[in-house]
Design an enzyme around this catalytic site. Sequence first.
Site, PDB file in Angstrom:
ATOM      1  N   ILE A 124       0.847  -1.204   0.000  1.00  0.00           N
ATOM      2  CA  ILE A 124       0.000   0.000   0.000  1.00  0.00           C
ATOM      3  C   ILE A 124       0.879   1.249   0.000  1.00  0.00           C
ATOM      4  N   PHE A 178       2.629   3.417   7.563  1.00  0.00           N
ATOM      5  CA  PHE A 178       2.250   2.078   7.102  1.00  0.00           C
ATOM      6  C   PHE A 178       3.077   0.984   7.770  1.00  0.00           C
ATOM      7  N   SER A 211      -7.179  -1.123  10.528  1.00  0.00           N
ATOM      8  CA  SER A 211      -7.752  -2.245   9.779  1.00  0.00           C
ATOM      9  C   SER A 211      -9.168  -2.517  10.257  1.00  0.00           C
ATOM     10  N   ALA A 212      -9.986  -3.015   9.344  1.00  0.00           N
ATOM     11  CA  ALA A 212     -11.344  -3.438   9.711  1.00  0.00           C
ATOM     12  C   ALA A 212     -11.309  -4.561  10.733  1.00  0.00           C
ATOM     13  N   THR A 213     -10.155  -5.189  10.871  1.00  0.00           N
ATOM     14  CA  THR A 213     -10.050  -6.278  11.834  1.00  0.00           C
ATOM     15  C   THR A 213     -10.261  -5.782  13.273  1.00  0.00           C
ATOM     16  N   TYR A 250      -2.571  -9.422  16.105  1.00  0.00           N
ATOM     17  CA  TYR A 250      -2.427  -8.384  15.075  1.00  0.00           C
ATOM     18  C   TYR A 250      -3.515  -7.330  15.222  1.00  0.00           C
ATOM     19  N   LYS A 302      -3.508  -3.052  16.319  1.00  0.00           N
ATOM     20  CA  LYS A 302      -4.143  -1.924  15.617  1.00  0.00           C
ATOM     21  C   LYS A 302      -5.037  -1.133  16.568  1.00  0.00           C
ATOM     22  N   PHE A 330     -10.493  -2.069   4.614  1.00  0.00           N
ATOM     23  CA  PHE A 330     -11.174  -3.357   4.519  1.00  0.00           C
ATOM     24  C   PHE A 330     -10.232  -4.324   3.783  1.00  0.00           C
ATOM     25  N   ASN A 372      -1.320 -15.937   1.675  1.00  0.00           N
ATOM     26  CA  ASN A 372      -2.430 -16.189   2.599  1.00  0.00           C
ATOM     27  C   ASN A 372      -3.725 -15.605   2.067  1.00  0.00           C
ATOM     28  N   GLY A 417     -10.927 -18.343  12.669  1.00  0.00           N
ATOM     29  CA  GLY A 417     -10.815 -16.891  12.816  1.00  0.00           C
ATOM     30  C   GLY A 417     -11.523 -16.093  11.740  1.00  0.00           C
ATOM     31  N   ASP A 418     -11.931 -16.750  10.623  1.00  0.00           N
ATOM     32  CA  ASP A 418     -12.617 -16.012   9.556  1.00  0.00           C
ATOM     33  C   ASP A 418     -14.045 -15.657   9.968  1.00  0.00           C
TER      34      ASP A 418
HETATM   35  P1  NAD Z   1       3.495  -4.516   3.515  1.00  0.00           P
HETATM   36  O1  NAD Z   1       4.098  -5.586   4.357  1.00  0.00           O
HETATM   37  O2  NAD Z   1       3.570  -4.655   2.040  1.00  0.00           O
HETATM   38  O3  NAD Z   1       4.083  -3.094   3.923  1.00  0.00           O
HETATM   39  C1  NAD Z   1       4.584  -2.817   5.202  1.00  0.00           C
HETATM   40  C2  NAD Z   1       5.952  -2.195   5.010  1.00  0.00           C
HETATM   41  O4  NAD Z   1       6.511  -1.893   6.293  1.00  0.00           O
HETATM   42  C3  NAD Z   1       6.933  -3.125   4.307  1.00  0.00           C
HETATM   43  O5  NAD Z   1       7.564  -2.441   3.242  1.00  0.00           O
HETATM   44  C4  NAD Z   1       7.916  -3.520   5.394  1.00  0.00           C
HETATM   45  O6  NAD Z   1       9.214  -3.781   4.887  1.00  0.00           O
HETATM   46  C5  NAD Z   1       7.868  -2.309   6.294  1.00  0.00           C
HETATM   47  N1  NAD Z   1       8.266  -2.575   7.676  1.00  0.00           N
HETATM   48  C6  NAD Z   1       7.903  -3.638   8.447  1.00  0.00           C
HETATM   49  N2  NAD Z   1       8.471  -3.533   9.653  1.00  0.00           N
HETATM   50  C7  NAD Z   1       9.209  -2.389   9.644  1.00  0.00           C
HETATM   51  C8  NAD Z   1      10.019  -1.743  10.600  1.00  0.00           C
HETATM   52  N3  NAD Z   1      10.217  -2.270  11.814  1.00  0.00           N
HETATM   53  N4  NAD Z   1      10.620  -0.583  10.258  1.00  0.00           N
HETATM   54  C9  NAD Z   1      10.453  -0.050   9.032  1.00  0.00           C
HETATM   55  N5  NAD Z   1       9.692  -0.626   8.076  1.00  0.00           N
HETATM   56  C10 NAD Z   1       9.069  -1.785   8.391  1.00  0.00           C
HETATM   57  O7  NAD Z   1       1.965  -4.384   3.982  1.00  0.00           O
HETATM   58  P2  NAD Z   1       0.782  -3.508   3.361  1.00  0.00           P
HETATM   59  O8  NAD Z   1      -0.256  -4.440   2.885  1.00  0.00           O
HETATM   60  O9  NAD Z   1       1.304  -2.473   2.448  1.00  0.00           O
HETATM   61  O10 NAD Z   1       0.233  -2.857   4.701  1.00  0.00           O
HETATM   62  C11 NAD Z   1       0.589  -1.551   5.121  1.00  0.00           C
HETATM   63  C12 NAD Z   1      -0.107  -1.242   6.426  1.00  0.00           C
HETATM   64  O11 NAD Z   1      -1.522  -1.381   6.254  1.00  0.00           O
HETATM   65  C13 NAD Z   1       0.280  -2.185   7.560  1.00  0.00           C
HETATM   66  O12 NAD Z   1       0.353  -1.432   8.763  1.00  0.00           O
HETATM   67  C14 NAD Z   1      -0.883  -3.143   7.635  1.00  0.00           C
HETATM   68  O13 NAD Z   1      -1.071  -3.672   8.925  1.00  0.00           O
HETATM   69  C15 NAD Z   1      -2.043  -2.245   7.246  1.00  0.00           C
HETATM   70  N6  NAD Z   1      -3.198  -2.989   6.688  1.00  0.00           N
HETATM   71  C16 NAD Z   1      -3.006  -3.797   5.595  1.00  0.00           C
HETATM   72  C17 NAD Z   1      -4.081  -4.529   5.094  1.00  0.00           C
HETATM   73  C18 NAD Z   1      -3.904  -5.450   3.915  1.00  0.00           C
HETATM   74  O14 NAD Z   1      -4.762  -6.330   3.710  1.00  0.00           O
HETATM   75  N7  NAD Z   1      -2.872  -5.323   3.100  1.00  0.00           N
HETATM   76  C19 NAD Z   1      -5.343  -4.428   5.687  1.00  0.00           C
HETATM   77  C20 NAD Z   1      -5.497  -3.586   6.775  1.00  0.00           C
HETATM   78  C21 NAD Z   1      -4.410  -2.848   7.266  1.00  0.00           C
HETATM   79  N1  UFG Z   2      -9.898 -17.304   1.174  1.00  0.00           N
HETATM   80  C1  UFG Z   2     -10.025 -18.573   0.637  1.00  0.00           C
HETATM   81  N2  UFG Z   2      -8.897 -19.202   0.214  1.00  0.00           N
HETATM   82  C2  UFG Z   2      -7.658 -18.645   0.296  1.00  0.00           C
HETATM   83  C3  UFG Z   2      -7.533 -17.340   0.845  1.00  0.00           C
HETATM   84  C4  UFG Z   2      -8.683 -16.717   1.289  1.00  0.00           C
HETATM   85  O1  UFG Z   2     -11.136 -19.116   0.553  1.00  0.00           O
HETATM   86  O2  UFG Z   2      -6.684 -19.294  -0.099  1.00  0.00           O
HETATM   87  C5  UFG Z   2     -11.110 -16.601   1.627  1.00  0.00           C
HETATM   88  C6  UFG Z   2     -11.124 -16.345   3.117  1.00  0.00           C
HETATM   89  O3  UFG Z   2     -11.624 -17.484   3.817  1.00  0.00           O
HETATM   90  C7  UFG Z   2     -12.032 -15.122   3.192  1.00  0.00           C
HETATM   91  C8  UFG Z   2     -11.740 -14.368   1.890  1.00  0.00           C
HETATM   92  O4  UFG Z   2     -11.155 -15.339   1.014  1.00  0.00           O
HETATM   93  O5  UFG Z   2     -13.387 -15.526   3.191  1.00  0.00           O
HETATM   94  C9  UFG Z   2     -10.752 -13.222   2.059  1.00  0.00           C
HETATM   95  O6  UFG Z   2      -9.584 -13.718   2.724  1.00  0.00           O
HETATM   96  P1  UFG Z   2      -8.219 -12.901   2.787  1.00  0.00           P
HETATM   97  O7  UFG Z   2      -7.244 -13.754   3.512  1.00  0.00           O
HETATM   98  O8  UFG Z   2      -7.853 -12.392   1.448  1.00  0.00           O
HETATM   99  O9  UFG Z   2      -8.617 -11.624   3.654  1.00  0.00           O
HETATM  100  P2  UFG Z   2      -9.195 -11.554   5.145  1.00  0.00           P
HETATM  101  O10 UFG Z   2     -10.549 -10.946   5.024  1.00  0.00           O
HETATM  102  O11 UFG Z   2      -9.078 -12.813   5.866  1.00  0.00           O
HETATM  103  O12 UFG Z   2      -8.103 -10.608   5.782  1.00  0.00           O
HETATM  104  C10 UFG Z   2      -8.085  -9.236   5.605  1.00  0.00           C
HETATM  105  C11 UFG Z   2      -6.661  -8.668   5.740  1.00  0.00           C
HETATM  106  C12 UFG Z   2      -6.187  -8.788   7.169  1.00  0.00           C
HETATM  107  C13 UFG Z   2      -7.209  -8.301   8.148  1.00  0.00           C
HETATM  108  C14 UFG Z   2      -8.515  -9.019   7.896  1.00  0.00           C
HETATM  109  C15 UFG Z   2      -9.637  -8.632   8.822  1.00  0.00           C
HETATM  110  O13 UFG Z   2      -5.779  -9.335   4.891  1.00  0.00           O
HETATM  111  O14 UFG Z   2      -5.033  -7.985   7.310  1.00  0.00           O
HETATM  112  O15 UFG Z   2      -8.935  -8.721   6.570  1.00  0.00           O
HETATM  113  O16 UFG Z   2     -10.170  -7.398   8.439  1.00  0.00           O
HETATM  114  F1  UFG Z   2      -6.818  -8.538   9.422  1.00  0.00           F
END
Ligand code: NAD
Ligand code: UFG
Length: 338
Positions: free
Chosen positions: A13, A81, A125-127, A149, A153, A178, A198, A294-295
């Site tokens: 992101i 981030f 996060s929506a989590t 995790y 947040k 989300f 994942n 956990g889902d």
């Molecule tokens: P990402 O892992 O691609 O990006 C996180 C970045 O932070 C990485 O580049 C990593 O190298 C860096 N990082 C990790 N630990 C560090 C540290 N100690 N010092 C400096 N840099 C560090 O993940 P993303 O998907 O881009 O997520 C960005 C943020 O959004 C995170 O805080 C994540 O929890 C949050 N978020 C992500 C999602 C999602 O589904 N991707 C959903 C909700 C919230």
């Molecule tokens: N799913 C599958 N097979 C897979 C992967 C996912 O069926 O191989 C399903 C999951 O069961 C779920 C949906 O696809 O129903 C979405 O799953 P993701 O793992 O892509 O996303 P989540 O909703 O589980 O997780 C996201 C973020 C987390 C955050 C979480 C709760 O990735 O960071 O939402 O908001 F914590």
Amino acid sequence: MTRVLVTGGAGYIGSHTALALLRAGHDVLSFDNYANSSPEALRRVTVLAGRSPEIVEGDIRDRAALDAVFFRFRPDAVIHFAGLKAVGESVERPLAYYRTNVTGTQEVLETMQTHDCRQIVFSSSATVYGEARYLPFDEDHPLAPTSPYGRTKLFVEDIIRDWVHARRGTSAVMLRYFNPVGADMSGQIGEDPNGIPNNLLPYLARVAAGRLERLGIFGNDYDTRDGTGERDFIHVSDLADAHLAALDFAAHQIGATAINVGTGQGATVLEMLHAFETAAGRQIAYQFLPRRPGDVARSLAAVDRAARLLNWRATRDVADMCVSTWNWQSRNPDGYGT
Ligand code: NAD
Ligand code: UFG
């Protein structure tokens, strides 16, 4: 023009947001330790934007490194981030998650305070909502995360709220994402998870590319349209735009505000799979597996606060999400390692 320190700027992101910031004319410094990313992402951002962010390799747990960067770059605002984000891993290694996500954020806030930097946009996060008591989730829904995790947040949101309350003139926007998916339309930057993904979209992309055999669908007995889980998927480029809007909001408003970032529209796992088949022009094999622990059955965002306060709405749909993911996957079969 704003000077924006982006922690985790090389991440999924962060790189899309750095691109949007540069294109909007802001000055950007990325501070990232590459724990889960590659410097190659920022090289490509530079090419796409036609100008470079400043790039510093460093760890948010390292106060001296943060201090040096704030001293030199003098940011007006921070978009934070950096952090660890794997829910399952957080159950196995909770202390690593608390150290990086909570203590690391505290270091960032303390450094901001030292240098009188007053605006922060935080990746929540929506989590944080946990199991739905009602849907869609609005920002006043009770907060009850179900993993370490998710708790990091929530704790950080609370720390930020307390800090903003205590420091006159500070402003924080806590964006509750989300399900971020998709990639920049260029296909040059995207999500590049290590090992077997994942998350749903990277997994679908690898099955479509023939690198994994079939998608395992976790559960087909949920109370949804087709029995598979339903999520509010949000295009990462829309999410990047939401950060620009949040930055603007923080510059004109004091206080701490939590805001959902989603589309308000849900798609089930099977609907996503079919949309991906259309995008990739091929069939994707799948099998039903037991539910993943956990889902939740459904997750959907109420999006009116984002519209009202940020004047922002998602503009990209599920087809855009799948087409851009496939474009990124097919141009970069090995991600940034290509
Ligand atoms: P990402 O892992 O691609 O990006 C996180 C970045 O932070 C990485 O580049 C990593 O190298 C860096 N990082 C990790 N630990 C560090 C540290 N100690 N010092 C400096 N840099 C560090 O993940 P993303 O998907 O881009 O997520 C960005 C943020 O959004 C995170 O805080 C994540 O929890 C949050 N978020 C992500 C999602 C999602 O589904 N991707 C959903 C909700 C919230
Ligand atoms: N799913 C599958 N097979 C897979 C992967 C996912 O069926 O191989 C399903 C999951 O069961 C779920 C949906 O696809 O129903 C979405 O799953 P993701 O793992 O892509 O996303 P989540 O909703 O589980 O997780 C996201 C973020 C987390 C955050 C979480 C709760 O990735 O960071 O939402 O908001 F914590």
